[in-house]
Design an enzyme around this catalytic site. Structure first.
Site, short mmCIF file in Angstrom:
data_model
loop_
_atom_site.label_atom_id
_atom_site.label_comp_id
_atom_site.label_asym_id
_atom_site.label_seq_id
_atom_site.Cartn_x
_atom_site.Cartn_y
_atom_site.Cartn_z
N ASN A 7 0.92 -1.05 -0.02
CA ASN A 7 0.05 0.00 -0.07
C ASN A 7 0.88 1.13 -0.04
OD1 ASN A 7 -1.80 1.96 0.50
ND2 ASN A 7 -2.81 1.00 2.31
N ARG A 88 -2.43 -2.27 -3.73
CA ARG A 88 -3.61 -1.60 -3.35
C ARG A 88 -3.68 -0.21 -4.29
NH1 ARG A 88 -4.90 3.33 0.63
NH2 ARG A 88 -7.02 3.11 0.38
N HIS A 177 -12.76 2.75 0.01
CA HIS A 177 -12.86 1.76 1.10
C HIS A 177 -13.32 0.44 0.52
CE1 HIS A 177 -13.23 5.13 4.19
NE2 HIS A 177 -11.98 4.67 4.21
N GLY A 207 -11.15 8.22 8.15
CA GLY A 207 -12.13 8.43 7.07
C GLY A 207 -13.23 7.40 7.37
N ARG A 236 -12.59 15.36 7.46
CA ARG A 236 -13.48 15.71 6.33
C ARG A 236 -14.78 16.20 6.81
NH1 ARG A 236 -11.75 10.81 2.91
NH2 ARG A 236 -10.21 10.26 4.60
N GLY A 326 -10.85 1.59 12.56
CA GLY A 326 -10.41 2.14 13.75
C GLY A 326 -11.83 2.49 15.05
N ILE A 327 -12.85 3.24 14.59
CA ILE A 327 -13.82 3.64 15.18
C ILE A 327 -14.63 2.38 15.46
CG2 ILE A 327 -15.69 5.09 15.88
CD1 ILE A 327 -13.84 7.26 14.37
N GLU A 379 -7.76 -5.31 4.99
CA GLU A 379 -7.51 -4.86 3.55
C GLU A 379 -6.31 -5.62 3.07
OE1 GLU A 379 -8.26 -1.10 5.19
OE2 GLU A 379 -8.90 -0.45 3.41
#
Ligand code: ADP
Length: 392
Positions: A7, A88, A177, A207, A236, A326-327, A379
């Site tokens: 990546n 990726r 994603h 994101g 964002r 993450g979240i 991923e």
């Protein structure tokens, strides 16, 4: 078989080398600050961790050190042991609906689609070229982050703007994603041993994006022409009324570029909380009663709930709601706040089961209308699995 997933960012290169018989990571690492002062790399596995400064003028330098280190550290005995490399790539335009084997044409297309992902696609192309130069005979593939969303119907991916914008400039929703959404929805199907499922995947990280997946195919997704659209994110804004762009430009005497920068890098959690883009800082500040942090979190949760309820209706129901990234994987309170707002759809959490981080777990209550799962995304493994399938 050993397959490496790569990546590359504009100044970084992340890698993971997999043993495809066990799906175990043999070694992984990160080359940072490529082309910038202070460049360094980290290589680690369960037994060691090396962090070292190095001269990394470009991606080719990183590729050379990476391959040398794999041999020096006896992870492999020779480069022939690398059976494949999967790259990726953020944007595959509307041409690539699946992962593909690398060719000159593919590299050309990645460069051609740079308009849509100016920070990422050029770096991917440079990195692929560097690998091809050193390993001309090793099979390589490209896994596009947009490919999974290419199954959306026209009435979902178009914007209601002059049709010529689509015809002439391919203005449309591409999503992002995709590799994560595909991995998570596939994992849910495997766990439930069922393919015909309506799954809403919430990839909530720095994101964030929400995707509606029906029978293994993406039917809608929250990110748009660029990854600026959709839900509230770390920095964002997510969806806004575009009219505020010229309005603030005039008020502050700023250029389009400056306003776009503010929408991409100074909005979301950071913009509203005036504190941080990181949800952990927001959670800490909420505990101290910080009003701005409370507001930012509410706006984030509202935006996620808005997409979940939209996709629930779009798919005529939802069998599984899946949280990842993450979240989604770590924030127990955020998952609880989101599902609490879905009570009118009969979706409910099991409070005890939800007390978990980073582990594949069913977290819905027994009487919930939809199953709710925490599914750690991977991923890198998805890229390696695609590569294995293509080179076989
Ligand atoms: P990206 O890949 O988009 O950069 P990640 O998927 O790594 O982002 O997610 C980063 C987000 O996940 C940050 O907002 C971070 O605060 C959040 N996160 C990570 N660990 C935790 C945790 N233990 N509790 C709450 N949030 C967490």
């Amino acid at each position: 078989m050993k397959i490496m997933s790569i990546n590359a960012g504009s100044s970084s290169l992340k890698f993971s080398l997999f043993d495809m018989d066990t799906n175990d990571v043999l070694v992984s690492g990160l080359f940072e600050r490529i082309g910038i002062e202070g460049s360094c790399y980290t290589i680690k596995n369960s037994e060691f961790k090396i962090k070292q400064e190095a001269v990394l003028n470009n991606h080719a330098d990183a590729v050379k050190i990476l391959l040398d280190k794999l041999i020096e550290l006896k992870i492999i005995n020779s480069l022939e042991e690398l059976d494949g490399i999967g790259h990726r790539v953020v944007h595959g335009g509307d041409k690539y609906t699946d992962s593909v084997v690398v060719s000159d044409q593919v590299v050309e297309d990645i460069i051609r689609f740079s308009d849509y992902a100016p920070l990422h696609n050029p770096a991917h192309a440079v990195c692929i070229k560097a690998f091809r130069e050193v390993l001309p005979n090793t099979p390589m593939t490209v896994v596009f982050d947009t490919a999974f969303h290419q199954t959306m119907e026209k009435d979902r991916f178009l914007y209601p703007v002059p049709y010529e914008w689509y015809e002439n400039y391919q203005v449309r929703k591409y999503g992002a994603h995709g590799t994560s959404h595909r991995y998570v929805s596939k994992k849910v199907s495997e766990v439930l041993v069922k393919d015909d499922l309506r799954i809403i995947v919430c990839h909530l990280g720095n994101g964030s994006s929400i995707t509606a997946v029906k029978d293994g195919k993406c039917v809608d997704t929250s990110m748009g022409f660029t990854p600026l659209a959709g839900v509230v994110m770390g920095t964002r804004s997510g969806d806004i009324d575009v009219s505020l762009v010229p309005y603030v430009m005039e008020k502050e005497g700023k250029s389009v570029g400056e306003i776009m920068d503010a929408l991409n890098k100074k909005s979301g959690f950071l913009g509203v909380s005036k504190l941080s883009s990181d949800s952990r800082d927001i959670e800490d500040a909420i505990k101290e009663g910080n009003e701005q942090a409370i507001l930012a979190q509410k706006m984030f949760v509202n935006s996620v709930v808005k997409y979940i309820s939209q996709y629930y209706v779009e798919m005529g129901g939802c069998d599984v709601l899946a949280f990842t990234a993450g979240i989604g994987e770590n924030s127990i309170s955020t998952r609880a706040e989101i599902v609490e707002q879905l009570a009118c759809l009969g979706i409910k959490l099991d409070v005890e089961a939800n007390n978990v981080r980073g582990e594949l777990t069913c977290i819905s209550s027994k009487d919930s209308n939809s199953l709710v799962y925490l599914v750690p995304t991977n991923e890198e493994l998805m890229i390696a699995m695609d590569t294995l399938a293509l080179i076989k």
